[in-house]
Write a protein that holds these residues in place. Structure first.
Motif, PDB file in Angstrom:
ATOM      1  N   ARG A  28      -9.751 -30.656  56.196  1.00  0.00           N
ATOM      2  CA  ARG A  28      -9.067 -30.808  54.919  1.00  0.00           C
ATOM      3  C   ARG A  28      -9.954 -30.276  53.806  1.00  0.00           C
ATOM      4  NH1 ARG A  28      -4.534 -33.425  55.955  1.00  0.00           N
ATOM      5  NH2 ARG A  28      -3.977 -33.805  53.789  1.00  0.00           N
ATOM      6  N   ALA A  29      -9.303 -29.811  52.745  1.00  0.00           N
ATOM      7  CA  ALA A  29     -10.019 -29.202  51.627  1.00  0.00           C
ATOM      8  C   ALA A  29      -9.563 -29.823  50.312  1.00  0.00           C
ATOM      9  CB  ALA A  29      -9.770 -27.694  51.608  1.00  0.00           C
ATOM     10  N   ALA A  30     -10.373 -29.649  49.275  1.00  0.00           N
ATOM     11  CA  ALA A  30     -10.027 -30.166  47.955  1.00  0.00           C
ATOM     12  C   ALA A  30      -8.752 -29.483  47.463  1.00  0.00           C
ATOM     13  CB  ALA A  30     -11.170 -29.915  46.985  1.00  0.00           C
ATOM     14  N   ALA A  31      -7.828 -30.282  46.945  1.00  0.00           N
ATOM     15  CA  ALA A  31      -6.541 -29.739  46.518  1.00  0.00           C
ATOM     16  C   ALA A  31      -6.558 -29.200  45.096  1.00  0.00           C
ATOM     17  CB  ALA A  31      -5.463 -30.828  46.639  1.00  0.00           C
ATOM     18  N   ALA A  32      -7.472 -29.695  44.251  1.00  0.00           N
ATOM     19  CA  ALA A  32      -7.446 -29.350  42.825  1.00  0.00           C
ATOM     20  C   ALA A  32      -7.491 -27.849  42.552  1.00  0.00           C
ATOM     21  CB  ALA A  32      -8.573 -30.079  42.094  1.00  0.00           C
ATOM     22  N   PRO A  33      -8.443 -27.090  43.121  1.00  0.00           N
ATOM     23  CA  PRO A  33      -8.466 -25.654  42.822  1.00  0.00           C
ATOM     24  C   PRO A  33      -7.237 -24.912  43.340  1.00  0.00           C
ATOM     25  CG  PRO A  33     -10.084 -26.191  44.520  1.00  0.00           C
ATOM     26  CD  PRO A  33      -9.592 -27.489  43.961  1.00  0.00           C
ATOM     27  N   ALA A  82      -6.960 -27.663  55.269  1.00  0.00           N
ATOM     28  CA  ALA A  82      -7.803 -26.512  54.940  1.00  0.00           C
ATOM     29  C   ALA A  82      -7.050 -25.201  55.188  1.00  0.00           C
ATOM     30  CB  ALA A  82      -9.083 -26.549  55.769  1.00  0.00           C
ATOM     31  N   ALA A  83      -6.235 -25.179  56.251  1.00  0.00           N
ATOM     32  CA  ALA A  83      -5.478 -23.959  56.557  1.00  0.00           C
ATOM     33  C   ALA A  83      -4.491 -23.649  55.432  1.00  0.00           C
ATOM     34  CB  ALA A  83      -4.738 -24.113  57.877  1.00  0.00           C
ATOM     35  N   HIS A  84      -3.810 -24.675  54.914  1.00  0.00           N
ATOM     36  CA  HIS A  84      -2.868 -24.466  53.816  1.00  0.00           C
ATOM     37  C   HIS A  84      -3.596 -24.019  52.555  1.00  0.00           C
ATOM     38  CE1 HIS A  84       0.422 -27.269  55.691  1.00  0.00           C
ATOM     39  NE2 HIS A  84       0.284 -26.120  56.323  1.00  0.00           N
ATOM     40  N   LYS A  86      -6.349 -22.302  52.378  1.00  0.00           N
ATOM     41  CA  LYS A  86      -6.733 -20.906  52.576  1.00  0.00           C
ATOM     42  C   LYS A  86      -5.543 -19.972  52.371  1.00  0.00           C
ATOM     43  CE  LYS A  86      -9.038 -18.035  56.118  1.00  0.00           C
ATOM     44  NZ  LYS A  86      -7.947 -17.176  56.625  1.00  0.00           N
ATOM     45  N   GLN A  87      -4.389 -20.369  52.899  1.00  0.00           N
ATOM     46  CA  GLN A  87      -3.196 -19.535  52.779  1.00  0.00           C
ATOM     47  C   GLN A  87      -2.700 -19.460  51.340  1.00  0.00           C
ATOM     48  OE1 GLN A  87      -1.744 -21.902  56.292  1.00  0.00           O
ATOM     49  NE2 GLN A  87      -0.360 -20.154  56.495  1.00  0.00           N
ATOM     50  N   LEU A  88      -2.704 -20.588  50.639  1.00  0.00           N
ATOM     51  CA  LEU A  88      -2.194 -20.616  49.270  1.00  0.00           C
ATOM     52  C   LEU A  88      -3.125 -19.914  48.295  1.00  0.00           C
ATOM     53  CD1 LEU A  88      -0.807 -24.249  49.297  1.00  0.00           C
ATOM     54  CD2 LEU A  88       0.550 -22.178  48.867  1.00  0.00           C
ATOM     55  N   ILE A  89      -4.433 -20.078  48.471  1.00  0.00           N
ATOM     56  CA  ILE A  89      -5.396 -19.405  47.591  1.00  0.00           C
ATOM     57  C   ILE A  89      -5.280 -17.882  47.736  1.00  0.00           C
ATOM     58  CG2 ILE A  89      -7.868 -18.901  47.379  1.00  0.00           C
ATOM     59  CD1 ILE A  89      -7.113 -21.331  45.826  1.00  0.00           C
ATOM     60  N   GLY A  90      -4.857 -17.441  48.915  1.00  0.00           N
ATOM     61  CA  GLY A  90      -4.724 -16.003  49.153  1.00  0.00           C
ATOM     62  C   GLY A  90      -3.491 -15.369  48.536  1.00  0.00           C
ATOM     63  N   VAL A  91      -2.606 -16.170  47.988  1.00  0.00           N
ATOM     64  CA  VAL A  91      -1.377 -15.645  47.389  1.00  0.00           C
ATOM     65  C   VAL A  91      -1.666 -15.055  46.016  1.00  0.00           C
ATOM     66  CG1 VAL A  91       0.925 -16.231  46.538  1.00  0.00           C
ATOM     67  CG2 VAL A  91       0.079 -17.273  48.647  1.00  0.00           C
TER      68      VAL A  91
END
Length: 240
Positions: A28-33, A82-84, A86-91
């Protein structure tokens, strides 16, 4: 997350294995950024659906990231997969526009499957259309849910040229490939072009009533070599 067995799922599995091996795996990753990035896309005019489609996640995943689930008493999340992330930041704005310009793959898939039912191997269809084999296979298998306008147009043109033609079987290799295509279509119940309604073929909700049947009375001609070859028994345009 991508469907099990899909190319995206395999790539994610390899990436996850590398992270675990290097001691960097965090499920899991931080959601804020990620949330701020998605908000910027929304402020630029991107819809929830377009962002989700560009990222390869569910629309609800995007909505939940920004608003939580008030109806279930769930607040805005502090961490997400974390996978989500990574995918969303790449948009980007460009990928959102590309996703918005894409269309449902249902009609393209039906056309390819119908040609396979006519004994055309997927590899031959890829060569004839100029579309990479992996793209064609993704559409045929159903792991690709949307296609670009260009891919849809290329397959539509190929279909119009080839719907009434069986694949050539002049050599042992061609016979094996054609037989494998027929067997695949028969096992899956994919109808040939005569079993599809042209007026509904692009409708995602359309469910053809016809199943696979052996093609008969057709000419063995390669795509691009036919000019006025017809199947005996009428046109494709009637309701099915």
């Amino acid at each position: 997350m991508a469907a099990p067995g899909s190319r995206a799922h395999r790539e994610y599995a390899r990436w996850r294995a590398r992270q675990i091996a290097y001691g960097r795996w965090e499920p899991r990753a931080a959601a804020a950024p990620v949330r701020e990035h998605v908000r910027a896309l929304r402020q630029a005019g991107a819809s929830y659906q377009a962002i989700a489609q560009a990222a390869g996640v569910a629309t609800m995943t995007v909505h939940r990231l920004l608003h939580g689930e008030p109806a279930r008493g769930r607040p805005i999340p502090g961490r997400i997969r974390a996978a989500h992330a990574k995918q969303l930041i790449g948009v980007t704005g460009a990928t959102v526009q590309e996703a918005a310009a894409r269309r449902d793959a249902a009609g393209t898939r039906r056309r390819l499957r119908a040609l396979i039912a006519m004994s055309h191997p997927a590899a031959s269809l890829a060569r004839a259309s100029g579309i990479p084999p992996r793209v064609v296979w993704g559409i045929v298998r159903g792991t690709t849910v949307t296609v670009s306008q260009d891919v849809h147009a290329e397959i539509s043109v190929l279909y119009e040229k080839t719907w009434h033609l069986r694949a050539p079987e002049r050599s042992a290799a061609e016979r094996r490939a054609a037989d494998a295509a027929r067997r695949r279509a028969a096992m899956q119940g994919w109808p040939a072009p005569m079993g599809l309604d042209d007026e509904k073929i692009d409708d995602p909700a359309y469910r053809p009533r016809a199943q696979w049947r052996p093609a008969a009375d057709t000419s063995h001609v390669l795509p691009g070599q036919a000019h006025s070859v017809h199947i005996s028994g009428g046109s494709r345009s009637g309701p099915r």
